[in-house]
Design a protein around this motif. Sequence first.
Motif, PDB file in Angstrom:
ATOM      1  N   ILE A  14     -21.982  -1.948  36.354  1.00  0.00           N
ATOM      2  CA  ILE A  14     -23.366  -0.678  36.524  1.00  0.00           C
ATOM      3  C   ILE A  14     -23.757  -0.374  37.183  1.00  0.00           C
ATOM      4  O   ILE A  14     -23.729  -0.872  38.143  1.00  0.00           O
ATOM      5  N   THR A  15     -24.079   0.925  37.072  1.00  0.00           N
ATOM      6  CA  THR A  15     -23.833   1.575  38.400  1.00  0.00           C
ATOM      7  C   THR A  15     -25.340   3.038  38.026  1.00  0.00           C
ATOM      8  O   THR A  15     -25.185   3.074  36.982  1.00  0.00           O
ATOM      9  N   LEU A  16     -25.644   2.360  39.330  1.00  0.00           N
ATOM     10  CA  LEU A  16     -27.451   3.826  38.832  1.00  0.00           C
ATOM     11  C   LEU A  16     -26.709   5.721  39.158  1.00  0.00           C
ATOM     12  O   LEU A  16     -25.635   6.073  40.062  1.00  0.00           O
ATOM     13  N   ARG A  17     -27.530   6.076  37.749  1.00  0.00           N
ATOM     14  CA  ARG A  17     -26.574   7.743  37.614  1.00  0.00           C
ATOM     15  C   ARG A  17     -27.617   8.092  38.539  1.00  0.00           C
ATOM     16  O   ARG A  17     -27.396   9.324  38.803  1.00  0.00           O
ATOM     17  N   MET A  18     -29.058   8.009  38.295  1.00  0.00           N
ATOM     18  CA  MET A  18     -29.859   9.101  39.069  1.00  0.00           C
ATOM     19  C   MET A  18     -31.029   8.567  38.761  1.00  0.00           C
ATOM     20  O   MET A  18     -31.682   7.467  38.266  1.00  0.00           O
ATOM     21  N   THR A  19     -31.819   8.812  39.690  1.00  0.00           N
ATOM     22  CA  THR A  19     -33.633   8.368  39.731  1.00  0.00           C
ATOM     23  C   THR A  19     -34.534   9.309  38.639  1.00  0.00           C
ATOM     24  O   THR A  19     -34.188  10.736  39.753  1.00  0.00           O
ATOM     25  N   LEU A  20     -35.326   9.417  38.361  1.00  0.00           N
ATOM     26  CA  LEU A  20     -36.334  10.080  37.368  1.00  0.00           C
ATOM     27  C   LEU A  20     -37.238  10.620  38.198  1.00  0.00           C
ATOM     28  O   LEU A  20     -38.369   9.899  38.181  1.00  0.00           O
ATOM     29  N   LYS A  21     -37.812  11.493  38.828  1.00  0.00           N
ATOM     30  CA  LYS A  21     -38.923  11.292  39.885  1.00  0.00           C
ATOM     31  C   LYS A  21     -39.956  12.786  39.413  1.00  0.00           C
ATOM     32  O   LYS A  21     -40.004  13.478  39.060  1.00  0.00           O
ATOM     33  N   GLY A  22     -41.387  11.558  39.441  1.00  0.00           N
ATOM     34  CA  GLY A  22     -42.685  13.112  38.796  1.00  0.00           C
ATOM     35  C   GLY A  22     -44.171  12.029  38.363  1.00  0.00           C
ATOM     36  O   GLY A  22     -44.652  13.398  38.279  1.00  0.00           O
ATOM     37  N   HIS A  23     -44.182  11.055  38.033  1.00  0.00           N
ATOM     38  CA  HIS A  23     -45.032  10.435  37.598  1.00  0.00           C
ATOM     39  C   HIS A  23     -45.912  10.151  38.824  1.00  0.00           C
ATOM     40  O   HIS A  23     -45.271  10.197  39.888  1.00  0.00           O
ATOM     41  N   GLY A  24     -47.322  10.408  38.404  1.00  0.00           N
ATOM     42  CA  GLY A  24     -47.742   9.959  39.443  1.00  0.00           C
ATOM     43  C   GLY A  24     -48.859   8.286  39.221  1.00  0.00           C
ATOM     44  O   GLY A  24     -49.667   8.225  39.974  1.00  0.00           O
ATOM     45  N   GLY A  25     -47.840   7.617  38.936  1.00  0.00           N
ATOM     46  CA  GLY A  25     -48.396   6.271  38.504  1.00  0.00           C
ATOM     47  C   GLY A  25     -47.675   5.576  37.704  1.00  0.00           C
ATOM     48  O   GLY A  25     -45.975   6.042  37.795  1.00  0.00           O
ATOM     49  N   TRP A  26     -47.206   4.004  37.639  1.00  0.00           N
ATOM     50  CA  TRP A  26     -46.273   3.188  36.794  1.00  0.00           C
ATOM     51  C   TRP A  26     -45.945   4.184  35.964  1.00  0.00           C
ATOM     52  O   TRP A  26     -46.719   4.402  34.501  1.00  0.00           O
TER      53      TRP A  26
END
Length: 190
Positions: A14-26
């Motif tokens: 299991i490997t990290l494919r991508m991280t999605l960033k954009g939320h301003g909270g949990w």
Amino acid sequence: ETVAVWNMKSPTDITLRMTLKGHGGWVMAVDLSETTIISGSADETIKVWDTFTGELVRTLCGHRDGVYCLQLQLSHLISGSDDKTLRIWNTNTGECVRVLHGHDSSVICVAVDNRRILSGSIDGTIKVWDLAAALDAGSSNDTPCIATLKEHTGSIWAVQCDNFQVISGSEDGTLVKHDFLDPKPPFLRT
């Protein structure tokens, strides 16, 4: 504030494919289809992401408090929030097609089958909504709630269903099975 997307080639690879960033909270809820990743956040928004590229497709705004739960149903998304409502969204256009009111507290969990939407709340109830009526924008029925289930003595934290039954879990430490084929309690009409 992020969504991690993982590649799972095997149970041990299991490997990290991508991280999605954009939320301003949990980020408090996620769901996905073959082409879409959906995330709901304490920042009161829902983000729709492209599964393959990780690109942000759109942001859905309308809830007035954090989004606790999500469930995709074909081209629609049902979301539940700390604002005590469920919202039904057209995922192709981003339009909110219906707001469902009925809970007295935060909506924590949601499940959908072919005919119903079920929502569980801090108020200790499960609301059963008619899916077709909820999706019908021309319907005069403002609240297509067809039943309220009240068997637990605590908040509802988990709900799952199929066409015949509902299983719910509560902070009271119990699981309850509600049978749609048996109209006797605990399946109570509203």
